[in-house]
Design a protein around this motif. Structure first.
Motif, PDB file in Angstrom:
ATOM      1  N   GLN A 293      -1.757 -32.387 -28.291  1.00 25.02           N
ATOM      2  CA  GLN A 293      -3.111 -31.952 -28.566  1.00 25.02           C
ATOM      3  C   GLN A 293      -3.206 -30.929 -29.780  1.00 25.02           C
ATOM      4  OE1 GLN A 293      -5.867 -33.486 -27.863  1.00 25.02           O
ATOM      5  NE2 GLN A 293      -7.484 -32.092 -28.711  1.00 25.02           N
ATOM      6  N   ASP A 294      -2.403 -30.008 -29.894  1.00 27.78           N
ATOM      7  CA  ASP A 294      -2.350 -29.237 -30.997  1.00 27.78           C
ATOM      8  C   ASP A 294      -1.686 -29.643 -32.417  1.00 27.78           C
ATOM      9  OD1 ASP A 294      -1.833 -26.310 -32.199  1.00 27.78           O
ATOM     10  OD2 ASP A 294       0.436 -27.101 -31.868  1.00 27.78           O
ATOM     11  N   ARG A 295      -0.639 -30.645 -32.082  1.00 24.41           N
ATOM     12  CA  ARG A 295      -0.149 -31.302 -33.360  1.00 24.41           C
ATOM     13  C   ARG A 295      -1.405 -32.121 -33.856  1.00 24.41           C
ATOM     14  NH1 ARG A 295       1.291 -34.153 -36.831  1.00 24.41           N
ATOM     15  NH2 ARG A 295       3.023 -34.804 -37.574  1.00 24.41           N
ATOM     16  N   ALA A 296      -2.099 -32.824 -33.090  1.00 28.13           N
ATOM     17  CA  ALA A 296      -3.014 -33.836 -33.485  1.00 28.13           C
ATOM     18  C   ALA A 296      -4.098 -33.184 -34.168  1.00 28.13           C
ATOM     19  CB  ALA A 296      -3.580 -34.500 -32.156  1.00 28.13           C
ATOM     20  N   VAL A 297      -4.704 -31.753 -33.655  1.00 31.14           N
ATOM     21  CA  VAL A 297      -5.669 -31.215 -34.209  1.00 31.14           C
ATOM     22  C   VAL A 297      -5.131 -30.684 -35.623  1.00 31.14           C
ATOM     23  CG1 VAL A 297      -7.084 -29.112 -34.220  1.00 31.14           C
ATOM     24  CG2 VAL A 297      -6.686 -30.567 -32.033  1.00 31.14           C
ATOM     25  N   ARG A 298      -4.004 -30.279 -35.962  1.00 34.45           N
ATOM     26  CA  ARG A 298      -3.398 -29.624 -37.211  1.00 34.45           C
ATOM     27  C   ARG A 298      -3.371 -30.891 -38.021  1.00 34.45           C
ATOM     28  NH1 ARG A 298       1.934 -27.694 -36.868  1.00 34.45           N
ATOM     29  NH2 ARG A 298       1.938 -28.437 -34.607  1.00 34.45           N
ATOM     30  N   GLN A 299      -2.831 -32.128 -37.569  1.00 31.92           N
ATOM     31  CA  GLN A 299      -2.860 -33.225 -38.413  1.00 31.92           C
ATOM     32  C   GLN A 299      -4.174 -33.535 -38.993  1.00 31.92           C
ATOM     33  OE1 GLN A 299      -0.197 -36.493 -37.285  1.00 31.92           O
ATOM     34  NE2 GLN A 299      -1.916 -37.765 -37.970  1.00 31.92           N
ATOM     35  N   GLN A 300      -5.095 -33.408 -37.872  1.00 32.00           N
ATOM     36  CA  GLN A 300      -6.703 -33.855 -38.383  1.00 32.00           C
ATOM     37  C   GLN A 300      -6.868 -32.572 -39.762  1.00 32.00           C
ATOM     38  OE1 GLN A 300      -9.005 -33.698 -35.063  1.00 32.00           O
ATOM     39  NE2 GLN A 300      -8.210 -35.712 -34.337  1.00 32.00           N
ATOM     40  N   GLN A 301      -6.678 -31.525 -39.365  1.00 33.57           N
ATOM     41  CA  GLN A 301      -7.122 -30.480 -40.350  1.00 33.57           C
ATOM     42  C   GLN A 301      -6.577 -30.748 -41.739  1.00 33.57           C
ATOM     43  OE1 GLN A 301      -5.955 -27.134 -38.301  1.00 33.57           O
ATOM     44  NE2 GLN A 301      -8.215 -26.959 -37.039  1.00 33.57           N
ATOM     45  N   ALA A 302      -5.340 -31.158 -41.719  1.00 37.63           N
ATOM     46  CA  ALA A 302      -4.539 -31.311 -42.756  1.00 37.63           C
ATOM     47  C   ALA A 302      -4.904 -32.629 -43.628  1.00 37.63           C
ATOM     48  CB  ALA A 302      -2.795 -31.305 -42.562  1.00 37.63           C
ATOM     49  N   LEU A 303      -5.292 -33.430 -42.873  1.00 41.09           N
ATOM     50  CA  LEU A 303      -5.690 -34.900 -43.623  1.00 41.09           C
ATOM     51  C   LEU A 303      -7.148 -34.797 -44.077  1.00 41.09           C
ATOM     52  CD1 LEU A 303      -4.454 -37.600 -40.869  1.00 41.09           C
ATOM     53  CD2 LEU A 303      -3.757 -37.167 -43.374  1.00 41.09           C
ATOM     54  N   ALA A 304      -8.108 -33.967 -43.424  1.00 40.74           N
ATOM     55  CA  ALA A 304      -9.632 -33.684 -43.967  1.00 40.74           C
ATOM     56  C   ALA A 304      -9.630 -33.869 -45.378  1.00 40.74           C
ATOM     57  CB  ALA A 304     -10.204 -32.855 -43.128  1.00 40.74           C
ATOM     58  N   PRO A 305      -9.222 -32.837 -46.160  1.00 40.28           N
ATOM     59  CA  PRO A 305      -9.377 -32.937 -47.478  1.00 40.28           C
ATOM     60  C   PRO A 305      -9.005 -34.131 -48.327  1.00 40.28           C
ATOM     61  CG  PRO A 305      -7.603 -31.292 -47.114  1.00 40.28           C
ATOM     62  CD  PRO A 305      -8.116 -31.946 -45.677  1.00 40.28           C
TER      63      PRO A 305
ATOM     64  N   GLY B 113       4.488 -48.360 -54.099  1.00 40.11           N
ATOM     65  CA  GLY B 113       3.627 -47.909 -55.200  1.00 40.11           C
ATOM     66  C   GLY B 113       2.893 -46.853 -54.691  1.00 40.11           C
ATOM     67  N   ALA B 114       2.798 -46.273 -53.587  1.00 40.53           N
ATOM     68  CA  ALA B 114       1.841 -45.350 -53.192  1.00 40.53           C
ATOM     69  C   ALA B 114       2.509 -44.150 -53.109  1.00 40.53           C
ATOM     70  CB  ALA B 114       1.218 -45.892 -51.761  1.00 40.53           C
ATOM     71  N   ARG B 115       1.469 -42.867 -52.912  1.00 40.53           N
ATOM     72  CA  ARG B 115       2.051 -41.598 -52.802  1.00 40.53           C
ATOM     73  C   ARG B 115       2.042 -41.261 -51.482  1.00 40.53           C
ATOM     74  NH1 ARG B 115       0.743 -35.805 -53.568  1.00 40.53           N
ATOM     75  NH2 ARG B 115      -1.513 -35.989 -53.043  1.00 40.53           N
ATOM     76  N   PHE B 116       3.202 -40.732 -50.775  1.00 42.60           N
ATOM     77  CA  PHE B 116       3.143 -40.189 -49.466  1.00 42.60           C
ATOM     78  C   PHE B 116       2.533 -38.917 -49.350  1.00 42.60           C
ATOM     79  CE2 PHE B 116       5.192 -38.672 -45.652  1.00 42.60           C
ATOM     80  CZ  PHE B 116       4.917 -39.408 -44.670  1.00 42.60           C
ATOM     81  N   LEU B 117       1.754 -38.564 -48.286  1.00 43.38           N
ATOM     82  CA  LEU B 117       1.219 -37.208 -48.235  1.00 43.38           C
ATOM     83  C   LEU B 117       2.113 -36.396 -47.447  1.00 43.38           C
ATOM     84  CD1 LEU B 117      -2.327 -37.963 -47.361  1.00 43.38           C
ATOM     85  CD2 LEU B 117      -1.582 -37.228 -49.648  1.00 43.38           C
ATOM     86  N   GLU B 118       2.577 -35.339 -48.228  1.00 42.82           N
ATOM     87  CA  GLU B 118       3.452 -34.576 -47.562  1.00 42.82           C
ATOM     88  C   GLU B 118       2.258 -33.298 -46.890  1.00 42.82           C
ATOM     89  OE1 GLU B 118       6.565 -34.765 -46.928  1.00 42.82           O
ATOM     90  OE2 GLU B 118       7.287 -36.032 -48.516  1.00 42.82           O
ATOM     91  N   LEU B 119       2.101 -33.246 -45.571  1.00 46.92           N
ATOM     92  CA  LEU B 119       1.168 -32.431 -44.977  1.00 46.92           C
ATOM     93  C   LEU B 119       1.783 -31.223 -44.477  1.00 46.92           C
ATOM     94  CD1 LEU B 119      -0.896 -34.722 -42.830  1.00 46.92           C
ATOM     95  CD2 LEU B 119      -1.139 -34.278 -45.138  1.00 46.92           C
ATOM     96  N   GLY B 120       3.060 -31.176 -44.456  1.00 45.68           N
ATOM     97  CA  GLY B 120       3.914 -29.814 -43.999  1.00 45.68           C
ATOM     98  C   GLY B 120       3.840 -29.594 -42.343  1.00 45.68           C
ATOM     99  N   LEU B 121       3.879 -30.754 -42.008  1.00 47.20           N
ATOM    100  CA  LEU B 121       3.772 -30.794 -40.336  1.00 47.20           C
ATOM    101  C   LEU B 121       5.018 -31.391 -39.894  1.00 47.20           C
ATOM    102  CD1 LEU B 121       0.204 -32.596 -39.912  1.00 47.20           C
ATOM    103  CD2 LEU B 121       0.827 -30.159 -39.597  1.00 47.20           C
ATOM    104  N   ASP B 122       5.219 -31.052 -38.666  1.00 46.42           N
ATOM    105  CA  ASP B 122       6.700 -31.556 -38.203  1.00 46.42           C
ATOM    106  C   ASP B 122       6.748 -33.105 -37.876  1.00 46.42           C
ATOM    107  OD1 ASP B 122       4.828 -30.206 -36.528  1.00 46.42           O
ATOM    108  OD2 ASP B 122       5.885 -31.070 -34.663  1.00 46.42           O
ATOM    109  N   ALA B 123       7.893 -33.701 -38.337  1.00 48.53           N
ATOM    110  CA  ALA B 123       7.943 -35.112 -38.027  1.00 48.53           C
ATOM    111  C   ALA B 123       7.629 -35.642 -36.504  1.00 48.53           C
ATOM    112  CB  ALA B 123       9.187 -35.778 -38.638  1.00 48.53           C
ATOM    113  N   VAL B 124       7.357 -36.668 -35.977  1.00 49.21           N
ATOM    114  CA  VAL B 124       7.133 -37.291 -34.856  1.00 49.21           C
ATOM    115  C   VAL B 124       7.989 -38.577 -34.534  1.00 49.21           C
ATOM    116  CG1 VAL B 124       5.766 -37.454 -32.682  1.00 49.21           C
ATOM    117  CG2 VAL B 124       5.237 -35.697 -34.465  1.00 49.21           C
ATOM    118  N   GLU B 125       8.832 -38.686 -33.939  1.00 47.69           N
ATOM    119  CA  GLU B 125       9.728 -40.121 -33.790  1.00 47.69           C
ATOM    120  C   GLU B 125      10.084 -39.960 -32.209  1.00 47.69           C
ATOM    121  OE1 GLU B 125      11.636 -41.298 -37.289  1.00 47.69           O
ATOM    122  OE2 GLU B 125      12.311 -43.038 -36.436  1.00 47.69           O
ATOM    123  N   GLY B 126       9.656 -41.227 -31.746  1.00 50.94           N
ATOM    124  CA  GLY B 126       9.931 -41.464 -30.404  1.00 50.94           C
ATOM    125  C   GLY B 126      11.237 -42.443 -30.329  1.00 50.94           C
TER     126      GLY B 126
END
Ligand code: NAI
Length: 373
Positions: free
Chosen positions: A231-243, A208-221
């Motif tokens: 580091q680059d993917r982590a920073v882009r995620q922080q920027q996208a999450l900030a708002p 019942g929650a909304r999933f945030l589509e941040l437009g970033l590539d998925a990361v699965e190990g």
């Protein structure tokens, strides 16, 4: 067999490996069960409850003559030193700062099964203590946040006016995160969530929650888990999450990567962007923290935002956490306990995966590598 349950010794630990019900089960199977006096204190289960279930309750050492020792947190080297050669231990084993305990298990000639290494396959779901304890921890995180928030979680429409529901953002939607979402939803909050694994989107929506589509590539190990971000993917995620962080009243973080420190998802600046009086709870505080500045077991304030670093989250609800853990343990034991004793069949994928130390060998490659280093 003599099955022993020591009282947990780590500060803040209130769980116990066997509840009285689980003792009765093992006694019914013909085993002798010895419980250290006071072991059930955190559960409000007294020595008499354990005696009524058929246990021999003893003060002092319960480890010396035991064939099988059941515990929650890793045994300390001093406890391991009291075990007899050939004894079997079952409980959590690995974690930061636990290498000396593993060396001690190796040197003592005991067989150790690590609950956290039980393979996450369908057949072993009832033995999965990572899941049962994460479920408790996620629930607790949502409650910790709700108790600290100086406003309601649900929508209220009253004669005096309408109060909008709280906005909750959950980062990391594994077992704990999904349970935090479910709990916040039950309390009536509007919930959004994000995880790097693509499969988590549907699970988030099903809660019942909304999933945030941040437009970033998925990361699965490997094994369906996340892997560490560049580091680059982590920073882009922080920027996208900030708002999204900035418009939330509550932030709950539960992100983890197996064998690695917790990823930093939220910087101090991002936190400071939240409304005054908002609350952040970091379940990963003990393993490095998802939120910059989170201190395990402590609440701090960052620009009017209350930041709480969870510590001993599952232990904070010791009754149900222990009940589930004891079930996990007894279900695992059912694979090996026979009238003749403990039979370790390493052809069984579950026992093979869980067995971390046997015959003086550390069988879990990542742990063996850490010991080598
Ligand atoms: P976990 O405690 O290792 O991690 C928690 C969550 O953090 C994960 O969902 C992970 O994807 C997420 N995460 C990691 N880095 C992140 C980042 N930088 N940003 C945002 N999120 C991040 O995971 P948990 O809860 O133990 O579950 C992991 C997987 O195992 C899931 O796929 C789950 O469905 C699966 N699982 C399978 C079971 C079974 O088959 N019996 C039982 C339980 C879980």
């Amino acid at each position: 067999m003599l099955v022993s349950v020591p009282a947990e010794t780590r500060p803040g630990e209130r769980r116990v490996a066997l509840t009285p019900d689980a003792v009765a089960l093992l006694v019914g199977q013909g085993h002798d069960v010895c419980v250290e006096s006071g072991a059930g204190q955190g559960l409000l289960a007294g020595d008499d409850d354990y005696r009524a279930a058929g246990a021999d309750v003893r003060s002092g050492d319960v480890l010396g003559g035991a064939d099988l020792v059941l515990h929650v947190r890793p045994l300390l080297p001093g406890q391991v030193a009291r075990l007899r050669v050939g004894a079997v231990t079952v409980g959590f084993v690995t974690g930061p700062g636990e290498l000396d305990g593993i060396r001690a298990l190796q040197a003592a000639g005991v067989t150790a099964l690590a609950m956290e290494l039980v393979p996450r396959i369908s057949r072993a779901q009832s033995m999965d203590a990572l899941t049962s304890q994460a479920l408790v921890a996620g629930y607790r995180c949502a409650l910790e946040a709700a108790m600290r928030l100086p406003r309601f979680f649900p929508l209220f429409m009253t004669a005096a006016g309408t109060i909008a529901p709280a906005r909750v953002l959950v980062l990391g939607a594994g077992v704990a995160g999904l349970q935090a979402i479910a709990t916040a939803r039950r309390l009536g909050a509007v919930v959004e969530a994000y995880d790097v694994r693509p499969s988590s989107a549907d699970e988030v929506r099903s809660m019942g929650a909304r999933f945030l589509e941040l437009g970033l590539d998925a990361v699965e190990g490997a094994g369906g888990y996340a892997r560490e971000l560049s580091q680059d993917r982590a920073v882009r995620q922080q920027q996208a999450l900030a708002p999204h962080v900035a418009r939330s009243d509550v932030l709950i973080t539960t992100a983890a990567v197996p064998g690695r420190p917790a990823p930093l998802l939220v910087t101090r600046d991002m936190l400071a962007g939240m409304p005054r009086g908002s609350v952040a709870v970091d379940l990963a505080a003990e393993s490095g923290g998802n939120i910059e500045g989170a201190i395990p077991g402590q609440e701090t304030t960052v620009d009017g935002v209350r930041l709480y670093g969870m510590a001993d989250a599952a232990s904070a609800m010791p009754v149900d956490a222990s009940r589930l853990y004891a079930k996990n343990v007894t279900n695992l034991l059912a694979l090996a306990l026979t009238p003749e004793g403990f039979v370790l069949d390493l052809e069984d994928a579950v026992l093979d995966g869980a067995c971390i130390v046997h015959d003086g060998v550390v069988r879990h490659a990542p742990t063996a590598a850490l010991l080598e280093a």
